[in-house]
Design a protein around this motif. Structure first.
Motif, PDB file in Angstrom:
ATOM      1  N   MET A   1       4.313  -3.659  -3.729  1.00  0.00           N
ATOM      2  CA  MET A   1       3.224  -2.884  -3.301  1.00  0.00           C
ATOM      3  C   MET A   1       3.873  -2.854  -1.762  1.00  0.00           C
ATOM      4  SD  MET A   1       1.112  -2.459  -5.596  1.00  0.00           S
ATOM      5  CE  MET A   1      -0.461  -0.957  -4.603  1.00  0.00           C
ATOM      6  N   ASN A   2       4.423  -1.255  -1.911  1.00  0.00           N
ATOM      7  CA  ASN A   2       4.639  -1.105  -0.446  1.00  0.00           C
ATOM      8  C   ASN A   2       3.596  -0.786   0.026  1.00  0.00           C
ATOM      9  OD1 ASN A   2       5.742   1.313   1.498  1.00  0.00           O
ATOM     10  ND2 ASN A   2       7.848   1.712  -0.235  1.00  0.00           N
ATOM     11  N   GLU A   3       3.713  -1.124   1.958  1.00  0.00           N
ATOM     12  CA  GLU A   3       3.086  -1.529   2.637  1.00  0.00           C
ATOM     13  C   GLU A   3       2.951  -0.459   3.579  1.00  0.00           C
ATOM     14  OE1 GLU A   3       5.045  -3.092   6.606  1.00  0.00           O
ATOM     15  OE2 GLU A   3       7.135  -3.574   5.107  1.00  0.00           O
ATOM     16  N   TYR A   4       3.273   0.739   3.286  1.00  0.00           N
ATOM     17  CA  TYR A   4       3.549   1.765   4.066  1.00  0.00           C
ATOM     18  C   TYR A   4       2.294   2.766   3.240  1.00  0.00           C
ATOM     19  CZ  TYR A   4       8.160   0.706   5.638  1.00  0.00           C
ATOM     20  OH  TYR A   4       9.325   0.146   6.533  1.00  0.00           O
ATOM     21  N   VAL A   5       2.133   3.753   4.276  1.00  0.00           N
ATOM     22  CA  VAL A   5       0.855   4.463   4.461  1.00  0.00           C
ATOM     23  C   VAL A   5       1.507   5.672   3.594  1.00  0.00           C
ATOM     24  CG1 VAL A   5       1.007   6.065   6.437  1.00  0.00           C
ATOM     25  CG2 VAL A   5      -1.219   5.684   5.159  1.00  0.00           C
ATOM     26  N   SER A   6       2.403   6.345   4.079  1.00  0.00           N
ATOM     27  CA  SER A   6       3.001   7.022   3.407  1.00  0.00           C
ATOM     28  C   SER A   6       3.786   6.346   1.955  1.00  0.00           C
ATOM     29  CB  SER A   6       4.447   6.893   4.008  1.00  0.00           C
ATOM     30  OG  SER A   6       5.572   6.263   4.659  1.00  0.00           O
ATOM     31  N   SER A   7       3.437   5.460   1.588  1.00  0.00           N
ATOM     32  CA  SER A   7       3.664   5.678  -0.477  1.00  0.00           C
ATOM     33  C   SER A   7       2.652   6.326  -0.718  1.00  0.00           C
ATOM     34  CB  SER A   7       3.191   4.290  -0.011  1.00  0.00           C
ATOM     35  OG  SER A   7       2.481   3.644   0.005  1.00  0.00           O
ATOM     36  N   HIS A  82       1.307  -7.421   8.307  1.00  0.00           N
ATOM     37  CA  HIS A  82       1.427  -5.743   8.284  1.00  0.00           C
ATOM     38  C   HIS A  82       0.169  -5.078   9.566  1.00  0.00           C
ATOM     39  CE1 HIS A  82       5.150  -7.184   5.369  1.00  0.00           C
ATOM     40  NE2 HIS A  82       4.092  -7.693   5.034  1.00  0.00           N
ATOM     41  N   ALA A  83       0.430  -3.555   9.244  1.00  0.00           N
ATOM     42  CA  ALA A  83      -0.344  -2.963  10.143  1.00  0.00           C
ATOM     43  C   ALA A  83      -0.880  -2.492   9.537  1.00  0.00           C
ATOM     44  CB  ALA A  83       0.365  -1.717  11.163  1.00  0.00           C
ATOM     45  N   GLU A  84      -0.903  -2.297   8.309  1.00  0.00           N
ATOM     46  CA  GLU A  84      -2.013  -1.582   7.279  1.00  0.00           C
ATOM     47  C   GLU A  84      -3.242  -2.567   7.066  1.00  0.00           C
ATOM     48  OE1 GLU A  84       1.334   0.330   7.061  1.00  0.00           O
ATOM     49  OE2 GLU A  84       1.357  -1.432   6.547  1.00  0.00           O
ATOM     50  N   ARG A  85      -2.713  -3.773   6.897  1.00  0.00           N
ATOM     51  CA  ARG A  85      -4.061  -4.913   6.853  1.00  0.00           C
ATOM     52  C   ARG A  85      -4.546  -5.424   8.071  1.00  0.00           C
ATOM     53  NH1 ARG A  85      -0.787  -8.013   4.243  1.00  0.00           N
ATOM     54  NH2 ARG A  85      -1.738  -7.755   2.216  1.00  0.00           N
ATOM     55  N   VAL A  86      -3.844  -5.354   9.217  1.00  0.00           N
ATOM     56  CA  VAL A  86      -5.054  -5.650  10.560  1.00  0.00           C
ATOM     57  C   VAL A  86      -5.360  -4.517  11.110  1.00  0.00           C
ATOM     58  CG1 VAL A  86      -4.590  -5.709  13.415  1.00  0.00           C
ATOM     59  CG2 VAL A  86      -2.138  -6.805  12.053  1.00  0.00           C
ATOM     60  N   VAL A  87      -5.246  -2.882  10.545  1.00  0.00           N
ATOM     61  CA  VAL A  87      -6.271  -1.914  10.449  1.00  0.00           C
ATOM     62  C   VAL A  87      -7.424  -2.858  10.162  1.00  0.00           C
ATOM     63  CG1 VAL A  87      -6.494   0.391  10.133  1.00  0.00           C
ATOM     64  CG2 VAL A  87      -4.851  -0.131  11.447  1.00  0.00           C
ATOM     65  N   VAL A  88      -6.624  -2.597   8.495  1.00  0.00           N
ATOM     66  CA  VAL A  88      -8.675  -2.842   7.922  1.00  0.00           C
ATOM     67  C   VAL A  88      -9.446  -4.208   8.257  1.00  0.00           C
ATOM     68  CG1 VAL A  88      -9.563  -3.745   5.387  1.00  0.00           C
ATOM     69  CG2 VAL A  88      -7.317  -1.733   5.852  1.00  0.00           C
ATOM     70  N   PHE A  89      -8.908  -5.212   8.658  1.00  0.00           N
ATOM     71  CA  PHE A  89      -9.437  -6.304   9.549  1.00  0.00           C
ATOM     72  C   PHE A  89     -10.544  -5.646  11.085  1.00  0.00           C
ATOM     73  CE2 PHE A  89      -9.123  -9.309  12.767  1.00  0.00           C
ATOM     74  CZ  PHE A  89     -10.301 -10.228  12.782  1.00  0.00           C
ATOM     75  N   SER A 194      -9.562   3.162   5.003  1.00  0.00           N
ATOM     76  CA  SER A 194      -8.635   2.894   4.977  1.00  0.00           C
ATOM     77  C   SER A 194      -8.179   1.739   4.199  1.00  0.00           C
ATOM     78  CB  SER A 194      -8.634   1.785   6.379  1.00  0.00           C
ATOM     79  OG  SER A 194      -9.136   1.156   6.935  1.00  0.00           O
ATOM     80  N   TRP A 195      -9.327   1.131   3.674  1.00  0.00           N
ATOM     81  CA  TRP A 195      -8.663   0.021   2.657  1.00  0.00           C
ATOM     82  C   TRP A 195      -8.248   0.769   1.341  1.00  0.00           C
ATOM     83  CZ3 TRP A 195     -11.402  -5.296   1.708  1.00  0.00           C
ATOM     84  CH2 TRP A 195     -11.022  -5.499   0.928  1.00  0.00           C
ATOM     85  N   THR A 196      -8.676   2.225   1.315  1.00  0.00           N
ATOM     86  CA  THR A 196      -8.490   3.225  -0.177  1.00  0.00           C
ATOM     87  C   THR A 196      -7.322   3.380  -0.157  1.00  0.00           C
ATOM     88  OG1 THR A 196      -9.599   4.896   0.199  1.00  0.00           O
ATOM     89  CG2 THR A 196     -10.800   3.493  -0.960  1.00  0.00           C
ATOM     90  N   ARG A 197      -6.840   3.835   0.856  1.00  0.00           N
ATOM     91  CA  ARG A 197      -5.469   4.805   1.745  1.00  0.00           C
ATOM     92  C   ARG A 197      -4.442   3.652   1.541  1.00  0.00           C
ATOM     93  NH1 ARG A 197      -5.670   8.877  -0.088  1.00  0.00           N
ATOM     94  NH2 ARG A 197      -3.717   9.568   1.704  1.00  0.00           N
ATOM     95  N   PHE A 198      -4.697   2.657   2.073  1.00  0.00           N
ATOM     96  CA  PHE A 198      -3.086   2.124   2.046  1.00  0.00           C
ATOM     97  C   PHE A 198      -3.099   1.083   1.055  1.00  0.00           C
ATOM     98  CE2 PHE A 198      -4.624   1.329   6.776  1.00  0.00           C
ATOM     99  CZ  PHE A 198      -3.715   2.232   7.417  1.00  0.00           C
ATOM    100  N   SER A 199      -1.896   0.511   1.138  1.00  0.00           N
ATOM    101  CA  SER A 199      -0.982  -0.362  -0.561  1.00  0.00           C
ATOM    102  C   SER A 199      -0.889  -1.210   1.171  1.00  0.00           C
ATOM    103  CB  SER A 199       0.453   0.248  -0.941  1.00  0.00           C
ATOM    104  OG  SER A 199      -0.249   1.163  -2.199  1.00  0.00           O
TER     105      SER A 199
END
Length: 412
Positions: A1-7, A82-89, A194-199
């Protein structure tokens, strides 16, 4: 899975940076709302717990003290998880922290406050990593500055809604506790969003290069070897101290000069809102003038305005208000430009680590600035003289910024 929100798929034809910016701005609002929640309810909480309202100062100090250590290890945390996982946490942790405060148990409230500091220290490194990926078209400073408007907006949201909720729930025992539970819905909702927006990419085993504190020491060593990063570190400490002094002592100074508490509070709110507008304006300026040159202009204006406060006693009320609101647009408007400069100065793939290493000094400035101002007040005896003396901070920051801007121009 791509980690970017832009994905994520494009929606309504909006550029990818718009989606990331909206989400990260909301995250910043929730982080600030959570951090300042107890401050907004301090009189009610103090009466309920049987302590003095001044104890809120220790809670704020604990939050920023924990933030220093969290920022120091943020590079390792963001790189590993990864930044996305940190934001969710962090959104989930802010919700938990608010519930711990609502428990009205001192030990749990201390734990919740420390949790706020940890999350707040991780917030900017993670969001900077996400925004830096999607920023396009020379808009770095503007994008980071719009995101930073979440700070004054979160402060206003906490100051307006939480006391109102406490009054609304006043029929229940300790209405402030229910107000905090209601506030927890904000970061909780953003955690789900954010959980639903991120990969999410897999956790990078060993990416943090072992002991996170050893990694933090390495990040600091790399910072000191880079002249531009050293300058940004000093600027972060100076300007954050300037910002906290301006926001912390406005009301007490105006009351000392005959203003009512309500009127002085209105000026303080105007100062915060001017800071939100200022952040966007300075972001636009920095994308055209350059980050360091803009930070230099901010230092000059902040220093000049603070120096002029030495004559506030002989000014009419409207002039006092205008001057302090103008100070807010400058002294609290630098953050987005600073974070964008930190992202642009970062080595390849180290935006989060670079931002975290620099924010250590910003947190230190937040902790030390108001305390030193209070000590100086005990010596000189007037707030206006203190502001005059502290104007030197802005002028020193201006000299450092313009010098770095000149070096960058020569290097080109």
């Amino acid at each position: 899975m791509n980690e970017y929100v832009s994905s994520q798929p494009e929606v309504s034809g909006r550029p990818e940076w718009v989606k990331a910016l909206i989400l990260m701005t909301c995250v910043q609002v929730a982080a600030t709302l959570s951090t300042l929640a107890l401050t907004a309810l301090a009189p009610e909480v103090a009466a309920s717990l049987g302590i003095g309202a001044h104890w809120i100062g220790y809670q704020i100090s604990l939050i920023y003290f924990a933030g220093v250590f969290a920022s120091a290890v943020a590079g390792s945390v963001v790189e590993t998880f990864h930044a996305e996982r940190v934001v969710v946490f962090e959104m989930g942790a802010f919700a938990v922290g608010l519930l711990l405060l609502a428990s009205a148990q001192p030990v749990l409230m201390v734990l919740g406050s420390a949790l706020f500091g940890i999350c707040y220290g991780l917030n900017n490194p993670a969001s900077s990593e996400i925004l830096n990926r999607t920023a396009r078209g020379g808009r770095h400073s503007l994008i980071f500055s719009i995101k930073q408007t979440g700070v004054p907006l979160g402060a206003v949201l906490a100051s307006v809604t939480l006391p109102s909720l406490a009054v609304l729930f006043h029929g229940a025992q300790d209405g402030w506790r229910l107000a905090l539970v209601a506030a927890a819905l904000v970061p909780l909702g953003l955690m789900v969003w954010s959980w639903t927006r991120f990969s999410f990419a897999p956790v990078r085993r060993g990416a943090g290069r072992g002991n996170p504190f050893r990694r933090a020491a390495q990040d600091q060593a790399e910072l000191y070897r880079n002249d531009r990063l050293r300058t940004l570190a000093v600027l972060g400490g100076l300007y954050s101290a300037l910002q906290l002094v301006a926001t912390a002592f406005t009301v007490v100074m105006l009351v000392e000069h005959g203003w009512s508490l309500v009127a002085a509070g209105a000026v303080a709110a105007g100062l915060q809102l001017a800071g939100a507008v200022g952040r966007i304006s300075w972001g636009v300026a920095a994308d055209r003038l350059g980050g360091f040159r803009t930070l230099g202009v901010i230092g000059v204006l902040a220093g000049a305005i603070m120096f002029s406060l030495g004559w506030i006693a002989v000014m009419p009320g409207w002039a006092q208000a205008v001057l302090l609101v103008a100070l807010g647009s400058v002294a609290t408007g630098w953050n987005g430009v600073f974070l964008a400069a930190a992202a642009r100065t970062a080595p390849e793939g180290k935006v989060g680590a670079n931002t975290g290493a620099l924010l250590v000094y910003t947190f230190i400035g937040v902790i030390i600035g108001p305390s030193v101002f209070a000590l100086v007040y005990n010596v000189v005896g007037t707030y206006e003289q203190c502001f005059m003396l502290f104007s030197a901070i802005g002028l020193v920051g201006a000299v450092l910024s313009f010098r770095q801007a000149a070096r960058g121009r020569i290097a080109k």
